[in-house]
Design a protein around this motif. Structure first.
Motif, short mmCIF file in Angstrom:
data_model
loop_
_atom_site.label_atom_id
_atom_site.label_comp_id
_atom_site.label_asym_id
_atom_site.label_seq_id
_atom_site.Cartn_x
_atom_site.Cartn_y
_atom_site.Cartn_z
N GLY A 105 0.82 -1.20 0.00
CA GLY A 105 0.00 0.00 0.00
C GLY A 105 0.86 1.25 0.00
O GLY A 105 2.09 1.19 0.03
N LEU A 106 0.19 2.39 -0.03
CA LEU A 106 0.88 3.67 -0.12
C LEU A 106 1.25 4.18 1.27
O LEU A 106 0.41 4.21 2.18
N ILE A 107 2.50 4.57 1.43
CA ILE A 107 2.98 5.18 2.67
C ILE A 107 3.29 6.64 2.37
O ILE A 107 3.99 6.95 1.40
N LYS A 108 2.75 7.54 3.19
CA LYS A 108 3.00 8.97 3.02
C LYS A 108 3.66 9.52 4.28
O LYS A 108 3.30 9.14 5.39
N ILE A 109 4.60 10.45 4.06
CA ILE A 109 5.33 11.05 5.18
C ILE A 109 5.49 12.54 4.89
O ILE A 109 5.96 12.92 3.81
N ALA A 110 5.08 13.37 5.83
CA ALA A 110 5.31 14.81 5.73
C ALA A 110 6.38 15.17 6.75
O ALA A 110 6.20 14.92 7.95
N ALA A 111 7.49 15.74 6.29
CA ALA A 111 8.61 16.00 7.20
C ALA A 111 9.46 17.16 6.72
O ALA A 111 9.55 17.44 5.52
N ASN A 126 12.77 -2.03 7.16
CA ASN A 126 11.96 -3.10 7.76
C ASN A 126 12.73 -3.88 8.81
O ASN A 126 12.34 -4.98 9.19
N GLY A 127 13.84 -3.31 9.28
CA GLY A 127 14.65 -3.96 10.30
C GLY A 127 15.83 -4.72 9.73
O GLY A 127 16.85 -4.87 10.39
N THR A 128 15.69 -5.21 8.50
CA THR A 128 16.78 -5.95 7.86
C THR A 128 17.29 -5.28 6.59
O THR A 128 18.41 -5.54 6.17
N ASP A 129 16.45 -4.44 5.97
CA ASP A 129 16.85 -3.76 4.73
C ASP A 129 16.28 -2.35 4.70
O ASP A 129 15.25 -2.07 5.31
N SER A 130 16.96 -1.48 3.95
CA SER A 130 16.42 -0.16 3.68
C SER A 130 15.41 -0.28 2.54
O SER A 130 15.69 -0.88 1.51
N LEU A 131 14.22 0.28 2.74
CA LEU A 131 13.18 0.23 1.72
C LEU A 131 13.14 1.50 0.88
O LEU A 131 12.89 1.46 -0.32
N TYR A 132 13.38 2.64 1.54
CA TYR A 132 13.22 3.92 0.86
C TYR A 132 13.92 4.99 1.69
O TYR A 132 13.98 4.90 2.92
N ASN A 133 14.47 5.99 1.03
CA ASN A 133 15.00 7.13 1.76
C ASN A 133 14.80 8.39 0.94
O ASN A 133 14.73 8.34 -0.30
N PHE A 134 14.68 9.51 1.61
CA PHE A 134 14.47 10.78 0.93
C PHE A 134 14.98 11.91 1.80
O PHE A 134 15.22 11.74 3.01
N SER A 135 15.15 13.07 1.20
CA SER A 135 15.64 14.24 1.92
C SER A 135 14.48 15.05 2.46
O SER A 135 13.56 15.41 1.71
N ALA A 136 14.52 15.32 3.74
CA ALA A 136 13.58 16.25 4.35
C ALA A 136 14.21 17.64 4.25
O ALA A 136 15.27 17.88 4.83
N PRO A 137 13.61 18.55 3.50
CA PRO A 137 14.26 19.85 3.26
C PRO A 137 14.25 20.75 4.48
O PRO A 137 13.37 20.66 5.35
N GLY A 138 15.23 21.64 4.52
CA GLY A 138 15.25 22.63 5.59
C GLY A 138 14.20 23.70 5.37
O GLY A 138 13.52 24.13 6.30
N THR A 146 4.72 25.62 4.64
CA THR A 146 4.31 24.42 3.91
C THR A 146 5.35 23.31 4.08
O THR A 146 6.55 23.55 4.02
N VAL A 147 4.86 22.10 4.28
CA VAL A 147 5.73 20.95 4.45
C VAL A 147 5.47 19.98 3.28
O VAL A 147 4.32 19.79 2.88
N PRO A 148 6.52 19.40 2.68
CA PRO A 148 6.31 18.48 1.56
C PRO A 148 5.72 17.16 2.02
O PRO A 148 5.92 16.73 3.16
N LEU A 149 5.00 16.50 1.13
CA LEU A 149 4.41 15.19 1.41
C LEU A 149 5.06 14.17 0.49
O LEU A 149 4.89 14.20 -0.73
#
Length: 249
Positions: A105-111, A126-138, A146-149
């Protein structure tokens, strides 16, 4: 004593059916979340804050927006997560949050980064592997409000996922993830339902009906009529499972 324990067990199962199917959303703005510094692992509404003394995670008031979302609070990771880079590099134990998902399913993060002058990375693992990473802007918008989603399509099965920063502080305003199935939803997927008169057993599996005292009053591989029983609360389960559906006759 045995009957009392049965009543308690059914009561817990019934309470566990209140979550809605679809997406579970955390925005930290109301109970059970509190404006405070968390200094120990704390589970709140299905989200576990991983924290310790000196490795605290904070919630405070802070207004931001994104489209239809209007945020009033944020969860502050406060710094880099604690991980054992040698043996468990994707399993944070402090300054992180974890949550369970039911499946794909879709996971959304605002940060946002906690520094207005530096972007900072967030990792979903997931504890054993990295699934996704992104930059949270300053800084994300000229007005600073406004915060990105960020969106990620998770394709795995039921799992515990972790959200954390490998370097410095990040402020999280929203987490949305596929909700866990409730007991009622799991039984419905097996063709079990109640129409007010009888328990419908579409797939002809073994089902059992219990009263409030924990006594089994009926079992069958077919539909079960409830019209012969007094009006009140009963519990339906598939034989050999723990999933329970509360019905009101």
């Amino acid at each position: 004593m045995k009957k009392t324990l049965l009543i308690f067990a059914f009561g817990v199962a019934a309470i566990a059916t209140v979550s809605a199917q679809g997406q579970k959303v955390w925005t930290f703005e109301s109970a059970p979340f509190e404006v405070k510094s968390y200094v120990a692992n704390t589970e709140l509404d299905g989200l576990t804050i991983l924290a310790a003394s000196g490795k605290n995670v904070d919630i405070d008031a802070n207004g931001k927006k994104n489209g239809d979302y209007s945020f009033t609070h944020r969860l502050k990771l406060g710094g880099a997560a604690t991980v054992d880079k040698g043996t468990a590099p994707w399993l944070p134990t402090e300054r992180a949050v974890k949550f369970n998902v039911s499946g794909a399913g879709l996971i959304k993060i605002a940060a946002l980064s906690s520094s207005s002058s530096a972007d900072r990375r967030l990792i979903l693992s997931n504890g054993t592997d990295s699934l996704y990473n992104f930059s949270a802007p300053g800084t994300y918008s000229a007005d600073g409000n406004t915060v990105p989603l960020e969106s990620y399509q998770y394709t795995g099965g039921a799992a515990t996922l972790y959200l954390w920063s490998p370097s410095s502080g990040v402020n999280i305003y929203l987490i949305s993830a596929p909700a866990l199935q409730t007991s009622v939803e799991k039984l419905q997927l097996q063709g079990i339902s109640f129409n007010g008169r009888e328990v419908i057993n579409e797939n002809k599996v073994g089902i059992e009906v219990y009263n409030l005292l924990g006594n089994k009053i009926a079992e069958s591989n077919a539909n079960i009529s409830m019209e012969r029983y007094s009006k009140g609360i009963y519990f339906v389960k598939v034989s050999g499972t723990k999933e329970v559906m509360k019905i009101n006759r």
